[in-house]
Design an enzyme around this catalytic site. Sequence first.
Site, PDB file in Angstrom:
ATOM      1  N   SER A 197      42.268 -28.906  28.744  1.00 17.09           N
ATOM      2  CA  SER A 197      43.267 -28.150  27.997  1.00 17.09           C
ATOM      3  C   SER A 197      44.110 -27.293  28.944  1.00 17.09           C
ATOM      4  O   SER A 197      45.312 -27.110  28.730  1.00 17.09           O
ATOM      5  CB  SER A 197      42.587 -27.281  26.929  1.00 17.09           C
ATOM      6  OG  SER A 197      41.664 -26.417  27.533  1.00 17.09           O
ATOM      7  N   GLU A 201      39.619 -33.331  44.356  1.00 18.71           N
ATOM      8  CA  GLU A 201      39.443 -31.959  44.843  1.00 18.71           C
ATOM      9  C   GLU A 201      38.618 -31.121  43.875  1.00 18.71           C
ATOM     10  O   GLU A 201      37.818 -30.279  44.276  1.00 18.71           O
ATOM     11  CB  GLU A 201      40.816 -31.322  45.066  1.00 18.71           C
ATOM     12  CG  GLU A 201      40.800 -29.957  45.700  1.00 18.71           C
ATOM     13  CD  GLU A 201      40.217 -29.971  47.102  1.00 18.71           C
ATOM     14  OE1 GLU A 201      39.044 -29.591  47.220  1.00 18.71           O
ATOM     15  OE2 GLU A 201      40.920 -30.357  48.047  1.00 18.71           O
ATOM     16  N   LYS A 244      27.224 -32.747  44.660  1.00 21.36           N
ATOM     17  CA  LYS A 244      28.313 -32.259  45.509  1.00 21.36           C
ATOM     18  C   LYS A 244      27.994 -32.491  46.984  1.00 21.36           C
ATOM     19  O   LYS A 244      28.879 -32.812  47.780  1.00 21.36           O
ATOM     20  CB  LYS A 244      28.568 -30.786  45.217  1.00 21.36           C
ATOM     21  CG  LYS A 244      29.175 -30.604  43.813  1.00 21.36           C
ATOM     22  CD  LYS A 244      28.995 -29.195  43.306  1.00 21.36           C
ATOM     23  CE  LYS A 244      29.664 -28.989  41.960  1.00 21.36           C
ATOM     24  NZ  LYS A 244      29.287 -27.690  41.357  1.00 21.36           N
TER      25      LYS A 244
END
Lengths: 445, 445
Positions: free
Chosen positions: B19, B130, B206
């Site tokens: 959003s 990213e 990650k």
Amino acid sequence: MIEPRRLRVALLGAGAVGSQVARLLLAHADELADRAGAPLDLVGIAVRDVDAPREADLPRELYTTDADTLIAGADIVIEVTGGLEPARTRILHALASGADVVTANKALLATHGSEIFDAADQVGATVAYEAAVAGAIPIIRPLRDSLAGDRVRRIMGIVNGTTNYILDRMDREGLGFDEVLAEAQRLGYAEADPTADVEAYDAAQKAAILASLAFHTSVPLDAVHREGITSVDAGVIEAARKAGYVVKLLAVCERLVDQPDAAPTGEAISVRVYPALVPREHPLASVHGANNAVFVEAEAAGDLMFYGAGAGGVQTASAVLGDVVSAARRHVAGGPGVGESTRANLPIVPIGRIRTSCQVTLEVDDKPGVLATVAGILSDGNVSIATVEQTTSGDAVARESGDAVAHLVIGTHTAREQDLADTVERLAATSAVRRVVSVLRVEGD
Amino acid sequence: MIEPRRLRVALLGAGAVGSQVARLLLAHADELADRAGAPLDLVGIAVRDVDAPREADLPRELYTTDADTLIAGADIVIEVTGGLEPARTRILHALASGADVVTANKALLATHGSEIFDAADQVGATVAYEAAVAGAIPIIRPLRDSLAGDRVRRIMGIVNGTTNYILDRMDREGLGFDEVLAEAQRLGYAEADPTADVEAYDAAQKAAILASLAFHTSVPLDAVHREGITSVDAGVIEAARKAGYVVKLLAVCERLVDQPDAAPTGEAISVRVYPALVPREHPLASVHGANNAVFVEAEAAGDLMFYGAGAGGVQTASAVLGDVVSAARRHVAGGPGVGESTRANLPIVPIGRIRTSCQVTLEVDDKPGVLATVAGILSDGNVSIATVEQTTSGDAVARESGDAVAHLVIGTHTAREQDLADTVERLAATSAVRRVVSVLRVEGD
């Protein structure tokens, strides 16, 4: 399989940075080819004297004094000579011959940036300059690319390693400015003539480059307000510590809103470099030694900080090579380079019209009524007091004789800089005020 | 002047990140067009239920349940749904139809990264991510582009905001794990089921992404050694503080040299996630709250740190938009995207074979001979002692009766992890050792 085109790389300069760039280009040729999408051939190094003694052990035949011929035949030109000329002429020559340019030359960009970026735009070439600000730290690319979908509100940068080294040593060891400067010169952190660093000329150049990029506005060097650190003595550092601050030389680039003169958006910018008080818990406060760091406040991304070595031959060479690889990719892929944008061209507000909060330290007579006088002058000057601390060094005898001295440390609410300057002038002219010890802005509160 | 081509942007997902991406795309359309080199038209938002209540006030007609048609007509597809499916299928579909892809989906990349990057390579498209690591902090681009001419030695990342919030609160307030976790859940920093965070599954994903990128090696998720923070109690934090350390959940990606099994270069890598002791003066130690930071040690650039918000809808959206602008520029310029490189494909060394230094805390009987026994076991296990500190809590009476307890905090020199694990097992089985309180590696020393 088609043999990829080889790219011809010309290097201008063989100093501390240049020799490392050449070494890395040769030592990591395979890796660089892989990352760039084409082999990179270092075709020559332009120097003033081919026979000068050099640190790096590079093939003799690479050196040439004929920079023009070297540039004319290159796909990518790396300029690491520094200074305005002949760097400017050579970069313009390289762009005109269709080369992409990688430069570490902050003075040149801060002075002739518009001319150089315009020339690059004309031919659709890239001028990359990651190494010009904060050495090895990736800051140009994050500002240009990573934050391309965001809006920068404010940048606070520790962008000069020499002054950070000096201020950090003063803070951590309680030493005086001259003592630490001499030590920094001995260790090679400061030049024999330290003016460019301690008077913040170097930081001002970097501030101009950062602000131009972040705010899409051409910021001339003379629009950057500049104050050096020579008046920051051990007492100022000590007082800052007691108040929970550390003194840092900051380059501040700020987007201002609701500026009455800045039609139609009301937006303008301020670019300034000065020693400032930074709260000890702020991430910039823990940047020690000769390191650099750039703190960025962006509308969507929030607070970011980029930290690392601000100088050094091999560190700066790393930044140069990152740019070379990008330039090579563009050369291989074709298409225009990413131009500099001055789309916004926001007005730059002079220092007198911005608002800051300050800490003013005064040496005053320790006698009744002085605080009232000082408070009155501040109030008359539209400078509202947030905090006051008075310390007295004299004893009762001194006080009796009128020789006693007190120190007043006054924290102000945000005030107009011009009001503050006028007020400080009035304070200095007041007989009960013996000396204005320091006036330091508070940043990052 | 030729009207630039307009680019069609499809958004998959309208949650906290989606959003905000949509809002920024619409609100900053002019600026984005300028930076991207072409206007970006948000042509649709794929959701499961068009009528679901949503936070952001976006035009109703943008929503669609027909993701396939939306993707088929797009130049750039933004995937912010999370989860493995249908995200994987949709991204492959987007790439096959010639779109560039921007994703924030760390689980997907850590699990199916190779397949997705291969598919992108086939068609010369870009997959930009990213936002998948460390939220708004630019780290992927600096690793890929800025350090393209350098070599990464080591990455230490605080890449999970929830666990950093918990450990930081425990450290600063002296609170217990359960108490802080409950508070973090109340404040929305931790999920109702906190497993992915506190057991370090999120950080491991990650770590796999960072290591793959930094070392040009495909790192499967199951090659990442993973330990969570649930055994870190208030006592461990307190002991760390006394020893000058802070406990941080670190993702460590390390290049190892001189590995006998790693022909021909002797190079290999280690990827691991665990709570570690970080010296208080290390830049990572001052990363507070839910912030993230990635510390990179590079051969030429030296030490760099990238700091900022690790999560949050609008922060992550900033990273997504930076990628969208880059993808748009590539679309305008033409030429292939920057592929992922697995050129090096270095072997990944299992945890047992790497060397670390540790701090082992034991609860032991406070009686003569215990230290000698413990020291003997360490020595037999090839674990060399660097420091020992013994504290006794019992009084003389307890000592008489054999009930007294002592704490031994043993700092080791670097030792092979397998030797260390075996030694800790032997210590735990020794009658004089009541409990192995904690075993924490020291990183960043």
